[in-house]
Design a protein around this motif. Sequence first.
Motif, short mmCIF file in Angstrom:
data_model
loop_
_atom_site.label_atom_id
_atom_site.label_comp_id
_atom_site.label_asym_id
_atom_site.label_seq_id
_atom_site.Cartn_x
_atom_site.Cartn_y
_atom_site.Cartn_z
N GLY A 11 8.49 1.88 25.59
CA GLY A 11 9.14 0.85 26.20
C GLY A 11 8.72 -0.48 26.39
O GLY A 11 9.38 -1.16 27.25
N ALA A 12 7.41 -0.55 26.08
CA ALA A 12 6.77 -1.85 26.49
C ALA A 12 7.44 -3.13 25.90
O ALA A 12 7.58 -3.16 24.63
N ASN A 54 7.87 -10.06 20.06
CA ASN A 54 7.12 -9.22 19.10
C ASN A 54 6.97 -7.52 19.42
O ASN A 54 6.76 -6.84 18.83
N MET A 55 7.27 -7.47 20.75
CA MET A 55 7.37 -6.25 21.26
C MET A 55 9.16 -5.39 21.04
O MET A 55 9.28 -4.22 20.78
N ARG A 56 9.82 -6.14 20.76
CA ARG A 56 11.39 -5.79 20.76
C ARG A 56 11.70 -5.94 19.36
O ARG A 56 12.85 -4.91 19.07
N ASN A 84 8.55 3.78 14.32
CA ASN A 84 8.52 2.27 14.63
C ASN A 84 7.21 1.69 14.69
O ASN A 84 7.05 0.88 15.48
N GLY A 85 6.18 2.50 14.16
CA GLY A 85 4.71 1.95 14.44
C GLY A 85 4.08 2.56 15.73
O GLY A 85 2.89 2.28 16.03
N SER A 86 4.50 3.48 16.12
CA SER A 86 4.09 4.31 17.45
C SER A 86 3.96 3.43 18.66
O SER A 86 4.35 2.24 18.71
N SER A 87 3.23 3.77 19.69
CA SER A 87 2.90 3.02 20.74
C SER A 87 2.03 1.85 20.79
O SER A 87 1.27 1.88 19.84
N LEU A 88 2.47 0.72 21.35
CA LEU A 88 1.83 -0.39 21.16
C LEU A 88 0.47 -0.60 21.65
O LEU A 88 -0.33 -1.35 20.95
#
Length: 368
Positions: free
Chosen positions: A274-275, A318-320, A340-344
């Motif tokens: 959710g970052a 870029n996070m959304r 979706n690319g995993s955790s940021l």
Amino acid sequence: MSSVEGLTRGKKNFQNWAWNYGMKMNAKVHDLSYFFWETTLKCNLNCMHCGSDCGKDKRGQELSANKVLSVFGDIAQNYDPKNIMVAVTGGEPLVREDLFDVLSEVSRMGFSWGMVTNGMLVNDDIVNRCYESGMRTVSVSIDGIGETHNLLRRNEASYDKAVNALKLFASSGKFEVVEAITCVNSQNISELKDMYKIFKGLGIQGWRLFTIFPKGRAEINKELLLNGKLLIELFNFIKEKRKNNSEMYVSYSEEGYLGCDWEKEVRDEFFYCGAGIHVGGLLADGSYSACPSLSREWIQGHVDEISFSKAWETRYKNMRNRHWMKTDKCVKCREWNKCNGSSLHLWDFKENKTKVCHFDLINSKDDK
């Protein structure tokens, strides 16, 4: 695989797909509900696995109380503070001298807050001050039993201090949640069963586990990282305790996508980072990001440049929308729509790819 197992797996995959569709809608709405305040990078310990590379010699200037409160005031003016949980982190929050003065004001604005601490400075007075300034939840970091914890924390008194902190917070009866939080690594995974017994005996509400990732000092001490075999061992342990225990909640933190076999088995919901979507944050130097575990490349502005509410509404793009993260192995991965690319915090900007893929680790034949 039996027909029943096939139906169950198919149902779970559909639920996961529906969950991710809903999360994509959340990204468009981006309601702020969780806010990290990184109080300081100073710390009274020098842990081997610290992702933020904190320590006693960190002399970077902390953001002043007035500027911190201006950020919270801005948030309270533009959003409903009663719907936003504040996570107080560091460094070690309790080394900040004006901590309780700031948090008393934050509480008066209507925010709820909880803290993560190493427990070194916790005594009866600290417990009372936490309560008086509005703290609702507290997480005490314990990363092994006795010498194991002390070795990782590089302080021979740290284990006893951390256990005592849990005892004091729990016995006070003043807080909604008192939990232990453990960074599981190659040095302490064999002690999980004994740690469980100790924590359960303390009467705490929960135990949250996460896995070490290569950032900060953990980048240097890579021998602490778990391979796929150890990850599966950890997940089996968590799954068993979640099924058989109702007195103490056990859960795996948001640490990357795990695949159908483990999603919703070791934590309540399917994987979701959710970052920047519902999680924002203020770093010690006044920069805006999401969780403090993210690298500096994710910074979205600074308190001296833009208000947080304006940054939240106009930046964080870029996070959304994370489709740009579909690179390297992710391009052909059948799990992309769930991951979706995993955790940021696991993203490698230098290599332009996910640094750690839990799904790959779990399914790697090399670790079987």
